[in-house]
Design a protein around this motif. Structure first.
Motif, short mmCIF file in Angstrom:
data_model
loop_
_atom_site.label_atom_id
_atom_site.label_comp_id
_atom_site.label_asym_id
_atom_site.label_seq_id
_atom_site.Cartn_x
_atom_site.Cartn_y
_atom_site.Cartn_z
N ARG A 66 1.38 10.91 -12.49
CA ARG A 66 0.58 11.90 -13.12
C ARG A 66 1.45 13.16 -13.56
N ALA A 126 0.44 -1.14 -0.29
CA ALA A 126 -0.07 -0.42 -0.51
C ALA A 126 0.91 0.78 -0.31
N GLY A 127 1.92 0.92 0.07
CA GLY A 127 2.93 1.75 0.20
C GLY A 127 3.31 2.70 -0.55
N ALA A 142 -5.14 -0.24 -5.94
CA ALA A 142 -5.22 -0.45 -4.35
C ALA A 142 -5.72 -1.91 -4.23
N LEU A 176 -6.55 9.85 -13.12
CA LEU A 176 -5.30 8.99 -11.57
C LEU A 176 -6.23 7.85 -10.64
N VAL A 177 -7.48 8.48 -10.78
CA VAL A 177 -7.81 7.84 -9.58
C VAL A 177 -8.73 6.04 -10.05
N ARG A 225 1.82 7.15 -8.18
CA ARG A 225 0.59 7.67 -8.66
C ARG A 225 1.57 8.92 -8.85
N ARG A 226 2.90 9.34 -8.40
CA ARG A 226 3.11 10.34 -8.43
C ARG A 226 3.42 10.68 -10.24
N GLY A 264 -6.04 4.02 -9.33
CA GLY A 264 -5.43 4.71 -8.06
C GLY A 264 -5.76 2.99 -7.67
N GLU A 265 -7.58 3.06 -7.48
CA GLU A 265 -8.45 2.15 -7.59
C GLU A 265 -7.65 1.20 -8.44
N LEU A 275 1.85 3.17 -3.24
CA LEU A 275 0.99 3.42 -4.04
C LEU A 275 0.67 4.91 -4.68
N ALA A 276 0.98 5.50 -3.55
CA ALA A 276 1.42 7.64 -3.60
C ALA A 276 2.69 7.49 -4.93
N PRO A 277 3.16 6.47 -4.56
CA PRO A 277 4.64 7.52 -5.26
C PRO A 277 4.16 7.05 -6.96
N VAL A 337 -3.15 -5.08 -4.87
CA VAL A 337 -2.27 -4.68 -3.85
C VAL A 337 -3.34 -5.15 -2.33
N GLU A 338 -4.65 -4.77 -2.95
CA GLU A 338 -5.66 -4.94 -1.80
C GLU A 338 -6.10 -7.26 -1.41
#
Lengths: 117, 1412
Positions: free
Chosen positions: B1307, B1296-1297, B1332, B1324-1325, B1303-1304, B1328-1329, B1299-1301, B1335-1336
């Protein structure tokens, strides 16, 4: 690396409790988001206003936290999140302000004049 | 010959290195040949091509032979040995073909030379060869094709011949042609001599089957007279002019100088046997046959066939002697042919003789008519005396017999009435002739016109009122008298009134007198049928009668109005008519007052006297007879008729002379009654009717033996009645005897043309009528006999024959027609567009062809066309149609007769010949086995008009490879039945066509990669003949050879490509790039084109596309060095202009490197900035996401090493916009002979624009495909395609950690794509989904996996995919209600979302439109 997300909370002059979130909400920090919201709810006198205008990214995990608390809070968001919030259906469960681009942020916005129901 | 046991008890010939493997006698005999002694050497050493050819030969069941190598060594297969080689086997095997086919070498050698020098196959159809295979030289025909055999280098070194025998067909068609010619005489009727001369000319045209013929006819005394001969000169001993009486037996030919010249011996030909109706065979030995003609052959006939010319119901007319072709056996077919010829002759003689008899009778009748006409014209003026002698005594008898019985009075009335009528007619005629002669004696006296006219008018009152008409007489007194001849004026008024009553059926008749502008005016007006405008001017013409007008009666001479005009003119007056059709007519007579206009000597003082004289009586009597109430109908005796159908019964059994069923149609009641009495008196049964329509109804109700009809009848006249009868099959054959008062040749011709059988002019005697009735009925019976005979004749025709009536409907077909097209006479008539025409909707072109052919008949009268028609069972036939427009002498109508000859086979033969050539051409041009197979399959499908075609190759390993035309091109996608059929062909013999009988045909052959089966779907109902089979076998043989040759090209090509790729380009391309390299189609060599990409230290990318002069290894070596140098230079100093400058110096020292063109660029993939320089290279093409296109045509200078070692090169900067395409290429892509380069560049740009929504790699392939010339590229092509920005590809651990990079990164990449902010957020969303979820869900149970995100932006669409290595759990709503929300969000934000779970992980693919 964790996803950047910060919270600020305050009580407005009209007594409404506000939780301001800034950053991104995703799977990695949705638990933090939930905890911060719960804390703000605990301290709020009435309904809580969650200000998401500083949130650049919100995924379904974050949305889910809002949805299960929708009965106890209201939301203010910018146009960026508008499609997401509309699609999620949360606009039917609680009041969401600012989706169509409200007044300037920071100062008293038009919606703020109305006391939360 | 070494023989081994293969373990299954079968012996196989193993000698010859397995070339002759097989268990037939031919295999053993071939293996036994001492091949080492032939130029081909031992079979073990034979090239693969020869072994393949021998394999094809031996495995085919079609007769084949082949010649191979310098001496054209002979091989053949079992079928050929059996059918053709005969006693030359096995001697012929392995010998030079020249020795084997010495007798036909002249034919063979020229063809083999053609095949070897041009490489094109030959095709001979039905070649005549005299073969000694049955113990005598035999006339045979063979169809064969020589096709080239090539050695492993592709040179034609031999030929393969596929043969089929056509003897039966060729001879059959030849005989058919003769029979057809015999039946093609256009003149229907002619003399016996003409008929025999015509037949002779036709028989002369077939000297093959009939080297000579003689036709003998029996005279009345039994002597046979030579009436026709072909092939033999006059006076030949074998053709004596007379043969003694057939019944004379042993005394034949004696004492007669014109006899056979062999007194006491048998006659030359067995006339007696023939007279008994028996055919016989004569061996042509002995003196009279010493010098017989040979016809089309080297030697004369040895036998002749004598066939009687049969006559129906009597002894033969004569006999036919047919000299026979000695090169054919005397079999049933030959006998049948000669008998059919004899049958044609007999039929012709019969028809000529009966025509002669009819002609004689017609001449006699014409003579009779002439005499009668003369008589009547001479004696007409003599009528009056006998008439008065009839009328006077008749009047007296009426007075005397006032108390007699009603029958007697009735007869007297008839006499009286008709004497009156005849008197009136004669008077009118005499009046007229007097006027004409100027001998009219007029007496003009002043008269009261009004009173006189009113009195005359009153005479008609009762008749007018009985007719149900209103009658107005308006005659006020005039101020002054008018000078009139009372008698003449009476005729004027009575004629006009009689006329008015005749043509008026309802309304009013009005008579008026008035004064108008100094003239006395009398008008007679009616509301009758009126006169058509075009008839008005002729109304007062003598003898002119209105045709087809509706009238109460057609009695009359046509002279009344003419007389009226003459009489009025004598009074110095005028008469005019004013009329409208359907409304009525007004006659206006104007008379001057006074007498100045009249001759003085004709004036008398007014004497008064009766207005109405005896003249009026006939007028009124006649008029009354027109009215229905006045008709004392002679009652037909009801008992006579009995029940319905008696006519038919009597007719069938009626003996000559009757009694007959007769229908009498006449509008004159007296005449009707008279005819009825007359015919009944003769014993006939009579039905009497009053007009044509009633006659038609009576005939239709029960066709009589004869119709006796008057020409002039109301409602429907006699001529039209006959025409209507003839038009309907049921009544067409009812004979008609026409009656008319109109004498003369012309009138009778008119009647006969309309279809009447005989014509009788009134008056006639009772005896004449009865004789004519009998003759007509008998002649009609004779005619129906002729119709049957004609039917037999047309049915004997070999060609399809048909007749169309004037409206185009098909009213007759013969037996051959039914055999050919399947449509029989039982469904006649067929409509004007009959069912055998091609369907108008389905086959408009074929339909038009047929319609045009028939349409052209109107103008041209006759024509011959080759037309497509449809068999009743649906398949297509081609016919040679001879069409002609003819005048039917019976009915006078225009008709179409035609014959069809089936030319389907010939037509397809021509098509196939060209198909062999087309296939050979396709194969020779094919650059690869795939192309060869594609092309060949298309040709095969086209040739047989197959709906689909499939070729399956069965390699040693792996699934069958399928090439298809009109069917799926994958083995698994094929229909199960088809797969079975293909597999069966694989296991069956090679080149043996197989048809499944349901419209599918196939053939097996050898593909270089394994056995191959070809299957064509022709569709149900399409015949696949033996000839189709031969052709398919032949074509399959060609195909096998062509594939083997193409396979060699494939192998060479693969080698060349492998070499080129080894030299070319980087192993791994930077992201966003796609490249293609294609060597020239031919000659196949390595080339000097290259592309390259160089990753530079700062993240930029060097791009090079170059083109060295020339091709081959030399050019490839130069290219390799330039490429390496360019790479090194770019890494050292990434400035394109300086790289090229340095390369100039390098190239100057490298032989062959001069004039190389190079495009060198340095691209910053982040910003899209591109710096470039071009050394004489064609410009790059840039296409924006909106399709805007421009060229990278700056920074241009000369090719390498052209300007020497010094100087500078220009340099340009540009930006590749987001989502734009950049294309670089070598000139082979765009350069075409005789076309400007800019045109090719423009086309390349257009292709990019069109394909800007597709992926880079697919687009590169598309450009190569679209730009390729029809025969492949004639120069090497290197192509490099880039889309900005390069697709994003990120792999990250499923945590999960992360995901943000990620995403960057996404972007940033999206920012480079320059998309609207909301689109960026949605993507992006959604991404991201998906991440996620990966990952999940994907890694919940198996941590440590990776997730791959890929994003690609095309012109106006963005594609995302997220793949994980785990397994998605389906959402469990009860356990976690929010779990499914991610997917819902993706679906809401992107246009398409697909989730593909798999064993190795789950992939989510999404895309959305990016343009606003």
């Amino acid at each position: 690396m964790t996803t950047p997300l910060t919270f600020t909370s305050y009580v407005r002059a009209d007594g409404v409790s506000v939780l301001v979130a800034t950053g991104e909400v995703d799977l990695s920090n949705s638990a933090d988001f939930a905890a911060a919201t719960d804390a703000a709810l605990a301290g709020a006198a009435g309904r809580l206003l969650v200000d998401l205008r500083g949130v650049e990214y919100l995924d379904s995990a974050g949305l889910n936290e809002l949805l299960i608390r929708a009965g106890r809070l209201e939301i203010v968001a910018g146009t960026l999140l508008a499609p997401l919030l509309t699609i999620s259906g949360i606009t039917e469960l609680t009041t969401v302000y600012g989706l169509t681009g409200g007044g300037p942020t920071g100062v008293v916005a038009p919606w703020a004049a109305e006391p939360p129901a | 010959m070494a023989v081994r046991d293969d373990g299954q008890g079968r012996k196989r010939a193993a000698a010859g290195g397995g070339v002759f493997a097989g268990d037939g006698q031919i295999h053993r005999d071939l293996a036994a040949v001492d091949w080492a002694a032939t130029p081909l050497g031992r079979p073990e050493s034979w090239p693969q091509s020869l072994r393949t050819a021998v394999g094809i030969l031996l495995s085919s069941r079609f007769p084949m032979w082949m010649a191979y190598g310098p001496e054209l060594t002979f091989f053949c297969n079992d079928a050929y040995r059996r059918d053709t080689l005969g006693r030359k086997y096995p001697w012929a095997l392995g010998r030079p073909s020249r020795e084997v086919w010495t007798e036909v070498w002249e034919h063979s050698y020229s063809r083999i030379t053609t095949v070897l020098s041009t490489g094109q196959a030959t095709w001979d159809e039905a070649l005549l060869l005299l073969l000694e295979r049955s113990g005598y030289p035999e006339e045979t025909y063979h169809t064969f094709s020589y096709s080239p055999l090539r050695d492993d280098a592709g040179t034609a070194v031999g030929m393969l011949c596929v043969v089929s025998e056509d003897t039966e067909r060729v001879i059959g068609e030849r005989r058919m042609a003769t029979l057809r010619d015999l039946g093609s005489d256009p003149s229907v009727a002619r003399t016996e001599e003409q008929m025999l001369a015509f037949a002779g000319r036709q028989l002369t045209r077939n000297p093959y089957d009939l080297p000579f013929t003689l036709t003998y006819l029996y005279d009345e005394d039994g002597t046979a007279r030579l009436a026709g001969r072909t092939g033999l000169p006059a006076g030949h001993p074998a053709a004596p002019a007379r043969l003694a009486a057939a019944g004379d037996g042993e005394g034949a030919g004696d004492g007669d100088g014109a006899g056979d010249g062999r007194p006491g011996k048998d006659p030359v030909w067995p006339a007696r046997q023939a007279a008994a109706g028996e055919p016989s065979v004569v061996e042509l030995v002995g003196e009279p046959f010493a010098a017989l003609p040979a016809g089309a052959w080297p030697l004369p006939p040895t036998r002749a066939l004598v066939v009687p010319l049969q006559r129906q119901g009597a002894g033969p007319y004569g006999f036919l002697v047919a000299g026979l072709n000695r090169y054919r056996p005397l079999d049933d077919a030959t006998r049948g042919f000669v008998e059919l010829v004899a049958g044609h002759l007999a039929a012709g003689i019969g028809s000529a003789r009966s025509f002669r008899a009819q002609q004689r009778r017609a001449e006699e009748l014409a003579e009779l008519d002439r005499a009668k006409t003369a008589f009547f014209s001479n004696v007409s003026h003599e009528f009056r005396t006998p008439l008065s002698l009839i009328m006077g005594p008749a009047e007296e008898l009426r007075a005397h017999l006032a108390g007699a019985g009603p029958e007697v009075r009735g007869e007297l009335e008839v006499i009286h009435r008709n004497a009156l009528r005849l008197g009136k007619l004669v008077n009118t005629l005499l009046d007229f002739s007097r006027i004409e002669a100027g001998r009219m004696q007029a007496r003009y006296e002043p008269a009261d016109l009004a009173t006189l006219t009113a009195e005359l008018a009153s005479v008609f009152r009762s008749a007018v009122e009985r007719a149900g008409l209103a009658y107005e007489v308006d005659c006020p007194p005039l101020a002054q008298p008018v000078h009139l001849d009372r008698g003449m004026w009476e005729k004027v008024v009575l004629n006009l009134l009689s006329n008015a009553l005749k043509f008026t059926f309802d309304g009013t008749i009005r008579v008026a007198v008035r004064d108008e502008r100094g003239q006395a005016v009398v008008t007679v007006a009616d509301t009758g049928v009126g006169v058509p405008g075009h008839e008005l001017p002729r109304l007062f013409e003598r003898f002119h009668r209105m045709e087809n007008a509706r009238a109460r009666s057609h009695e009359g001479s046509g002279i009344g109005l003419a007389l009226v005009r003459e009489l009025v003119a004598l009074h110095g007056g005028t008469i005019t008519a004013d009329s409208r059709e359907g409304e009525g007519t007004v006659f206006t007579v104007r008379l001057p007052y006074g007498h100045a206009h009249l001759p003085a000597d004709a004036l008398v003082a007014g004497g008064g006297g009766p207005a109405v004289t005896a003249v009026a009586d006939p007028f009124v009597q006649e008029a009354l007879r027109w009215l229905p109430e006045a008709e004392p109908e002679p009652e037909p005796d009801a008992g006579d008729r009995g029940g319905g159908g008696s006519g038919a019964r009597q007719r069938a059994g009626a003996a000559a002379g009757g009694p007959f069923d007769v229908v009498v149609a006449d509008d004159n009641a007296d005449m009707r009654g008279y005819l009825t009495r007359l015919l009944r008196g003769a014993g006939h049964r009579v039905r009497a009717v009053g007009d044509g329509r009633a006659a038609l109804e009576a005939v239709r109700a029960d066709p009589p033996d004869l119709l006796v009809a008057d020409v002039m009848m109301p409602r429907l006249d006699g001529l039209r009645t006959v025409a209507a009868l003839r038009a309907a099959p049921r009544t067409a054959s009812v004979p008609v005897l026409m009656l008319s008062a109109r004498a003369g040749q012309e009138a009778s011709v008119e009647g006969l043309e309309a279809g009447a059988d005989d014509y009788l002019v009134k008056p006639f005697s009772a005896a004449e009528l009865l004789a004519r009735v009998r003759a007509t009925v008998e002649l009609a019976r004779l005619r129906s006999h002729h119709a049957r005979w004609r039917r037999a004749l047309t049915d004997a025709m070999q060609e399809a024959f048909f007749v169309c009536d004037g409206q185009g409907a098909v009213v007759e077909v013969n037996a051959a027609f039914t055999r050919m097209l399947g449509f029989g006479p039982e469904d006649l008539p067929y409509p004007a567009v009959p069912p055998w025409w091609p369907a108008r909707e389905a086959e408009p072109e074929a339909y038009r062809q047929v319609a045009d052919a028939f349409g052209a008949l109107v103008e041209q009268g006759a024509g011959t066309h080759t037309l497509p028609v449809r068999h009743r069972e649906g398949h297509r036939l081609w016919v040679s149609a001879s069409l002609a427009r003819v005048h039917d002498p019976d009915s006078g109508r225009s008709m179409v007769v035609g014959t069809f000859r089936d030319v389907t086979a010939e037509r397809y033969a021509v098509r196939r010949e060209s198909a062999v050539a087309a296939l050979s051409l396709r194969l020779s041009r094919a650059g690869s086995t795939a192309q060869a197979l594609d092309g060949a399959l298309e040709e095969l499908c086209g040739l047989w008009r197959a709906g689909s075609g499939v070729a399956a190759v069965f390699p040693a390993a792996g699934p069958p490879q399928v090439t298809a035309w009109g069917a799926p091109a994958a083995w698994d996608a094929l229909d199960g039945g088809l797969r079975e059929a293909l597999t069966a062909l694989r296991d069956g013999p090679r080149l043996a066509p197989y048809a499944d009988g349901r419209g599918g045909v196939g053939v097996g052959l050898e593909h270089p990669r394994g056995p191959m089966a070809v299957w064509l779907g022709l569709g149900a109902g399409r015949p696949f003949t033996d000839r189709d089979g031969t052709l398919l076998s032949l074509l399959a043989g060609h195909l096998a050879q062509g594939l083997a040759r193409a396979f060699q090209i494939d192998q060479q090509r693969e080698t060349a490509l492998a070499l080129q790729r080894a030299i070319l380009g980087p192993a791994a391309l930077p992201a966003g790039f796609a490249v293609r390299y294609e060597p020239a189609a031919r000659p196949l060599e390595v080339g000097g084109d290259w592309y390259d990409t160089v990753a530079l230290a700062d993240g930029r990318i060097g791009i090079v596309v170059g083109d060295c002069v020339g091709r081959g290894l030399q050019a490839a070596a130069v290219m390799g060095q330039l490429r390496s140098a360019c790479r090194a230079l770019l890494l050292q100093d990434p400035r394109p202009d300086r790289v090229l400058l340095a390369l100039d110096r390098f190239a100057a020292d490298l032989p062959g490197a001069g004039s190389t063109t190079v495009f060198c660029g340095v691209l910053d993939p982040g910003s899209g900035r591109l710096a470039y320089s071009s050394a004489g290279h064609p410009p790059g093409v840039l296409v924006g996401p909106d399709g805007a296109t421009r060229l990278l045509d700056q920074g241009r200078s000369t090719p390498l090493a052209v300007r020497g070692r010094s100087g500078t090169r220009p340099y340009a900067q540009d930006v590749v916009p987001a989502r734009a395409l950049l294309l670089l290429y070598t000139d082979g892509l765009v350069e075409r002979r005789r076309r400007p380069l800019s045109e090719g560049v423009e086309r390349a740009g257009a292709t990019l624009r069109e394909g800007r929504h597709t992926g880079t790699r697919e687009l590169a392939a598309l450009v190569m495909e679209r730009m390729a010339p029809p025969d492949g590229y004639d120069d090497d092509v290197a192509l490099l395609l880039y889309r900005s920005p390069a697709p994003l590809e990120v792999d990250f651990p499923a945590e999960a950690g992360r995901l943000a990079p990620v995403r960057r990164q996404l972007r940033e990449w999206l920012d480079r794509c320059e998309l609207p902010a909301q689109t960026v957020q949605n993507v992006l969303v959604a991404a991201g989904e998906a991440c996620a979820n990966a990952v999940e869900h994907g890694h919940r149970d198996a941590p440590g996996g990776t997730v791959r995100l890929r994003a690609e932006a095309r012109a106006d669409r963005l594609y995302l995919s997220v793949a994980d290595s785990g397994r998605w759990k389906p959402p469990e709503p009860e356990a976690a209600p929010h779990r499914g929300r991610g997917l819902a969000l993706m679906r809401a934000l992107m246009q398409h979302v697909t989730v593909t779970p798999g064993a190795g992980g789950t992939t989510v693919a999404m895309d959305t439109r990016t343009a606003p």
